[in-house]
Design a protein around this motif. Structure first.
Motif, PDB file in Angstrom:
ATOM      1  N   VAL A 183      19.604   4.269  -1.984  1.00  0.00           N
ATOM      2  CA  VAL A 183      20.461   4.961  -2.947  1.00  0.00           C
ATOM      3  C   VAL A 183      21.874   4.445  -2.711  1.00  0.00           C
ATOM      4  O   VAL A 183      22.452   4.660  -1.646  1.00  0.00           O
ATOM      5  N   ARG A 184      22.383   3.747  -3.681  1.00  0.00           N
ATOM      6  CA  ARG A 184      23.739   3.193  -3.556  1.00  0.00           C
ATOM      7  C   ARG A 184      24.776   4.314  -3.616  1.00  0.00           C
ATOM      8  O   ARG A 184      24.622   5.278  -4.366  1.00  0.00           O
ATOM      9  N   ARG A 185      25.813   4.154  -2.838  1.00  0.00           N
ATOM     10  CA  ARG A 185      26.882   5.150  -2.770  1.00  0.00           C
ATOM     11  C   ARG A 185      27.435   5.474  -4.156  1.00  0.00           C
ATOM     12  O   ARG A 185      27.615   6.642  -4.525  1.00  0.00           O
ATOM     13  N   ASP A 186      27.731   4.442  -4.948  1.00  0.00           N
ATOM     14  CA  ASP A 186      28.286   4.649  -6.286  1.00  0.00           C
ATOM     15  C   ASP A 186      27.325   5.415  -7.190  1.00  0.00           C
ATOM     16  O   ASP A 186      27.742   6.255  -7.987  1.00  0.00           O
ATOM     17  N   ASP A 187      26.027   5.120  -7.075  1.00  0.00           N
ATOM     18  CA  ASP A 187      25.031   5.835  -7.876  1.00  0.00           C
ATOM     19  C   ASP A 187      24.971   7.302  -7.469  1.00  0.00           C
ATOM     20  O   ASP A 187      24.896   8.189  -8.319  1.00  0.00           O
ATOM     21  N   LEU A 188      24.987   7.561  -6.162  1.00  0.00           N
ATOM     22  CA  LEU A 188      24.959   8.936  -5.683  1.00  0.00           C
ATOM     23  C   LEU A 188      26.180   9.700  -6.181  1.00  0.00           C
ATOM     24  O   LEU A 188      26.057  10.810  -6.700  1.00  0.00           O
ATOM     25  N   LEU A 189      27.347   9.109  -6.064  1.00  0.00           N
ATOM     26  CA  LEU A 189      28.574   9.776  -6.523  1.00  0.00           C
ATOM     27  C   LEU A 189      28.556  10.019  -8.028  1.00  0.00           C
ATOM     28  O   LEU A 189      28.977  11.087  -8.492  1.00  0.00           O
ATOM     29  N   ASP A 190      28.062   9.051  -8.787  1.00  0.00           N
ATOM     30  CA  ASP A 190      27.980   9.206 -10.241  1.00  0.00           C
ATOM     31  C   ASP A 190      27.048  10.349 -10.616  1.00  0.00           C
ATOM     32  O   ASP A 190      27.406  11.229 -11.406  1.00  0.00           O
ATOM     33  N   ARG A 191      25.846  10.355 -10.030  1.00  0.00           N
ATOM     34  CA  ARG A 191      24.881  11.411 -10.349  1.00  0.00           C
ATOM     35  C   ARG A 191      25.376  12.770  -9.871  1.00  0.00           C
ATOM     36  O   ARG A 191      25.193  13.775 -10.543  1.00  0.00           O
ATOM     37  N   LEU A 192      26.003  12.807  -8.717  1.00  0.00           N
ATOM     38  CA  LEU A 192      26.541  14.065  -8.191  1.00  0.00           C
ATOM     39  C   LEU A 192      27.596  14.621  -9.143  1.00  0.00           C
ATOM     40  O   LEU A 192      27.570  15.799  -9.492  1.00  0.00           O
ATOM     41  N   SER A 193      28.505  13.775  -9.605  1.00  0.00           N
ATOM     42  CA  SER A 193      29.569  14.262 -10.490  1.00  0.00           C
ATOM     43  C   SER A 193      29.031  14.688 -11.856  1.00  0.00           C
ATOM     44  O   SER A 193      29.529  15.631 -12.459  1.00  0.00           O
ATOM     45  N   ARG A 194      27.982  14.014 -12.343  1.00  0.00           N
ATOM     46  CA  ARG A 194      27.408  14.374 -13.649  1.00  0.00           C
ATOM     47  C   ARG A 194      26.498  15.596 -13.566  1.00  0.00           C
ATOM     48  O   ARG A 194      26.526  16.447 -14.454  1.00  0.00           O
ATOM     49  N   GLU A 195      25.688  15.679 -12.503  1.00  0.00           N
ATOM     50  CA  GLU A 195      24.678  16.720 -12.443  1.00  0.00           C
ATOM     51  C   GLU A 195      25.103  17.951 -11.638  1.00  0.00           C
ATOM     52  O   GLU A 195      24.516  19.017 -11.784  1.00  0.00           O
ATOM     53  N   TRP A 196      26.102  17.796 -10.793  1.00  0.00           N
ATOM     54  CA  TRP A 196      26.636  18.901  -9.991  1.00  0.00           C
ATOM     55  C   TRP A 196      28.165  18.868 -10.093  1.00  0.00           C
ATOM     56  O   TRP A 196      28.851  18.650  -9.094  1.00  0.00           O
TER      57      TRP A 196
END
Length: 125
Positions: free
Chosen positions: A15-28
């Motif tokens: 899980v790439r850091r940027d992907d995690l941050l993107d999904r976190l900001s969109r979904e949470w």
């Protein structure tokens, strides 16, 4: 304290850091990122965040290797983030949920809802 992780496949997927941050900001969107200085120095921790609902709270941090997250908090919130992390990982990769003492270990199937994770966890008690 709980852990959710996977063994990185031979191709090195994580899980790439940027992907995690993107999904976190969109979904949470109400999750609060925790500065690394507040998390405590660690070679293992990367992104840290907290999430508070009206009744429960959880603190999470991702592994620098991109192969898991650590979670500390109320069961209801923990299982929500376990289910969320499972969705970040391709179906063909096995994801494990356990506590930090490895007193239980559960494989989380793709598509598991928070309710599914809670049921599986409750059966270990």
């Amino acid at each position: 304290m709980f852990l959710t992780f996977f063994e990185p496949p031979a191709d090195g997927w994580h899980v790439r850091r940027d992907d995690l941050l993107d999904r976190l900001s969109r979904e949470w969107p109400d999750a609060r990122l925790v500065p690394s200085a507040e998390m405590g120095k660690s070679e293992m921790r990367d992104v840290g965040w907290t999430y508070d609902s009206s009744e429960e709270t959880v603190e999470c941090w991702s592994a620098q290797s991109g192969d898991g997250i650590s979670l500390d908090g109320d069961e209801g919130m923990v299982v929500q983030f376990v289910s969320w992390f499972r969705r970040l990982v391709p179906r063909e990769i096995d994801v494990t949920f356990c506590d930090d003492m490895y007193s239980f270990s559960l494989m989380i199937p793709p598509g598991s809802s928070p309710g599914d994770v809670l049921r599986m966890y409750s059966e270990t008690a």
